[in-house]
Design an enzyme around this catalytic site. Structure first.
Site, short mmCIF file in Angstrom:
data_model
loop_
_atom_site.label_atom_id
_atom_site.label_comp_id
_atom_site.label_asym_id
_atom_site.label_seq_id
_atom_site.Cartn_x
_atom_site.Cartn_y
_atom_site.Cartn_z
CB SER A 275 107.62 64.88 172.18
OG SER A 275 108.14 66.20 172.23
CE1 TYR B 282 106.53 64.92 177.39
CE2 TYR B 282 108.07 66.10 175.96
CZ TYR B 282 106.80 65.60 176.22
OH TYR B 282 105.80 65.77 175.28
#
Length: 277
Positions: free
Chosen positions: A149, A162
């Protein structure tokens, strides 16, 4: 996409691809696109009913063959079972995609959220590489796509677990690309910003206001099919980094060229988002 190109490897009718996290989102869209190209697929996920729906859609799109296997990527034995399900068929593409989202301040995110995020988003990719890289080495060709990401490049506030997991995926991919130099095996790491999937709705967020903001950003994001096509172009070209959205590319450049300006921008954006919440 950003990165050095290797030999072009068309992903078409002869492609045998393995995809984790294929029950929804990017994994499902990728399976459908590879199916449209006439590929053969081995799909893994923990949600078997949704996984079978993906298989049905891939077959309808034109896939030559689709096999599904229940796979919890946080368990090494499940990833090994996925490899065993491939049998002796040469593997063209391994996609370590399964993932979850999470958000919250460091010190407030429960340790269990840290563990689950890292178990799936990072250990799942580690297991996938650990299990499949030796297979690709032995057969002498193939491609690995690790789904990270832009969070792994930019490290925005309120996304600690994350960010850490996805940064680990980026680092693992870079390491692996170096180790595979001179082989006929390529590594691509996908680092998108927001695109339309259910990842935010299904995520673990301590503050419901942060979750709502994440869901809005996802809803306004690019279509998943667009991200899939750009990603496959990067894989075919053997590019290490695939940063498909312009905002992600410019922020990454700013961070490397002018880190102080990048940090000021991130802090200002976080204050604005806090007010909106």
């Amino acid at each position: 996409t950003i990165g050095e190109a290797m030999t072009q490897r068309p992903l078409g009718a002869s492609t045998f691809g393995i995809i984790t996290g294929a029950a929804s989102g990017f994994g499902r869209a990728l399976a459908i696109e590879l199916g449209r190209r006439g590929g053969r697929l081995l799909l893994g996920d923990i949600n078997l009913s949704a996984l079978e729906e993906t298989a049905k859609l891939a077959r309808e799109a034109g896939a030559q063959a689709v096999t599904t296997v229940r796979c919890d990527v946080s368990k090494l034995e499940d990833v090994q079972a996925l490899r065993d399900a491939a049998g002796s068929t040469p593997i063209d593409l391994v996609v370590n995609n399964a993932g979850i989202s999470s958000g919250g301040l460091v010190g407030e995110i429960p340790i269990e959220t840290w563990r689950k995020t890292i178990d799936i988003d990072l250990w799942g990719v580690i297991y996938g590489c650990h299990v499949f890289v030796p297979v690709l080495r032995q057969q002498g060709h193939g491609a690995i796509l690790n789904v990270a990401s832009a969070a792994g490049l930019l490290a925005a506030p309120r996304m600690g677990a994350y960010n850490v997991a996805k940064a680990g995926v980026v680092s693992l991919s870079e390491t692996l690309a170096g180790e595979l130099t001179g082989t006929n095996i390529s590594v691509t790491v996908l680092c998108p910003t927001f695109f339309r999937t259910n990842i935010a709705a299904d995520g673990m967020f301590e503050d419901p206001r942060v979750k709502r903001m994440a869901e809005k950003l996802v809803e306004r994001g690019r279509p998943v099919e667009e991200v899939v096509k750009k990603t496959l172009q990067a894989v075919e070209a053997g590019q290490l980094y695939c940063v498909p959205m312009a905002d992600g590319r410019w922020l990454w450049r700013l961070k490397r060229a002018l880190p102080s300006a990048f940090r000021a921008l991130i802090e200002m954006n976080d204050r604005l988002m806090a007010k909106k919440r």
